[in-house]
Design an enzyme around this catalytic site. Structure first.
Site, short mmCIF file in Angstrom:
data_model
loop_
_atom_site.label_atom_id
_atom_site.label_comp_id
_atom_site.label_asym_id
_atom_site.label_seq_id
_atom_site.Cartn_x
_atom_site.Cartn_y
_atom_site.Cartn_z
N ARG A 143 50.41 39.67 43.80
CA ARG A 143 49.20 39.06 43.69
C ARG A 143 48.69 38.12 44.72
NH1 ARG A 143 49.87 36.46 37.75
NH2 ARG A 143 48.04 35.79 38.08
N CYS B 233 49.47 28.36 40.34
CA CYS B 233 49.63 29.89 39.83
C CYS B 233 48.41 30.56 39.25
CB CYS B 233 50.63 29.55 38.50
SG CYS B 233 49.99 28.66 37.07
#
Length: 329
Positions: free
Chosen positions: A205, A284
């Site tokens: 990601r 995050c």
């Protein structure tokens, strides 16, 4: 009480350990001195694409005396509709009061992954100056695995209290979008005053090669941020008893966490972080697992660690954000 693997050999109201073992907490529950002041909270949270329901699972089984802390409900409204953003002082105090928590309560938080969302809840309490707060290392699964009692009856409703004196929020613990954008203009390798932004998402990601779990959201990363997946601070554990069928996570020892950081950042950078000469911002997907990085750094004694509350979801939703999709900054 023994939590020596985290450097907390003794328990006192002056220095509350960040991390406790299930047995530590069970001892607290039966301590004449502490049992009236302990507040157990299930802060389980699941990713948006998960079929599991934390409220349903809480009602099915929990640590005796635990209450449910819904981090999405105890949150401030956000202009982009983001979930579980840091609450205001008023929202935090109201939620604590409804859960029967006073400033003198020792709040003990767990989740049903082992260690996943409980550090974020701990971060919230500590950011509001509630130092009497800890997580259970291994959470509910380790509690069950060690044969400790669980409650399957309907949970009792706590008697509400007033959270007095009011909480005092520490603004240095949270970074905004503009803070992160301004910081991203400087390469920390050449600018000692810039903050290190550690990205707790998976490497795929971060690189933009894997999709985000939130539909329509671009993957990639903030310029000059550094990939440090949160699971590098965790250990996967196999259930040892017949009472538990699933694996669960626990935190690595502080020495192991330090080694992970040194492998990622270098020994001198880690020394600077612990000494407070370099500030760190954990990010995050949505501000949840950044709490794991925050906690690991706290266990090492790092002095300046904040969380980018919006994290990647807030950053990538804004069309003006610069997104990097490679190893380069």
């Amino acid at each position: 009480m023994s939590s020596s693997q985290f450097g907390t050999r003794a328990y006192s109201s002056q220095r509350i350990p960040l991390v406790l073992s299930p047995q530590d907490v069970n001892n607290l529950r039966h301590s004449q001195q502490e049992q009236s002041d302990i507040a157990l909270l299930d802060a389980t949270w699941f990713m948006p694409n998960s079929p599991r329901n934390p409220q349903k699972e809480f009602l099915e089984r929990r640590i005796p005396g635990a209450q449910r802390l819904d981090l999405d409900a105890v949150a401030s409204e956000h202009e982009l509709g983001l979930k579980h953003m840091m609450p205001s002082k008023a929202i935090f105090a109201k939620a604590c009061g409804e859960l029967g928590i006073s400033p003198d309560s020792h709040v003990v938080i767990y989740d049903s992954h082992g260690v996943f969302s409980s550090p974020r809840a701990l971060f919230m309490f500590r950011a509001f100056g509630h130092e009497k707060s800890s997580i259970i290392n291994g959470g509910l699964p380790r509690w069950i695995d060690e044969g400790l009692p669980i409650d399957t009856e309907a949970p009792l409703t706590p008697s509400p209290v007033q959270y007095e004196p009011p909480p005092r929020f520490r603004p240095e613990t949270v970074r905004s979008y503009m803070d992160v954008v301004l910081n991203s203009q400087f390469d920390p390798k050449s600018n000692a005053l810039s903050e290190l932004v550690l990205d707790a998402r998976s490497k795929g990601r971060y690189l933009g090669t894997d999709p985000e779990p939130r539909p329509g959201l671009s993957s990639g990363h903030i310029p000059h941020s550094i990939s440090l997946p949160f699971n590098l601070f965790l250990k996967q554990n196999k259930a040892q008893s017949g009472n538990l069928s699933s694996d669960y996570t626990t935190l690595l020892r502080p020495s192991e966490i330090r080694q992970v950081l040194e492998d990622t950042l270098g020994e001198q950078e880690v020394e600077d972080i612990i000494a407070g000469d370099r500030s760190v911002v954990a990010s995050c997907g949505s501000g949840m697992t950044a709490g794991v990085l925050w906690l690991g750094l706290q266990l090492l004694g790092a002095r300046k660690v904040a969380i980018y509350d919006e994290s990647w979801t807030g950053y990538a939703m804004r069309p003006e954000s610069k997104i990097v999709k490679s190893d380069g900054a």
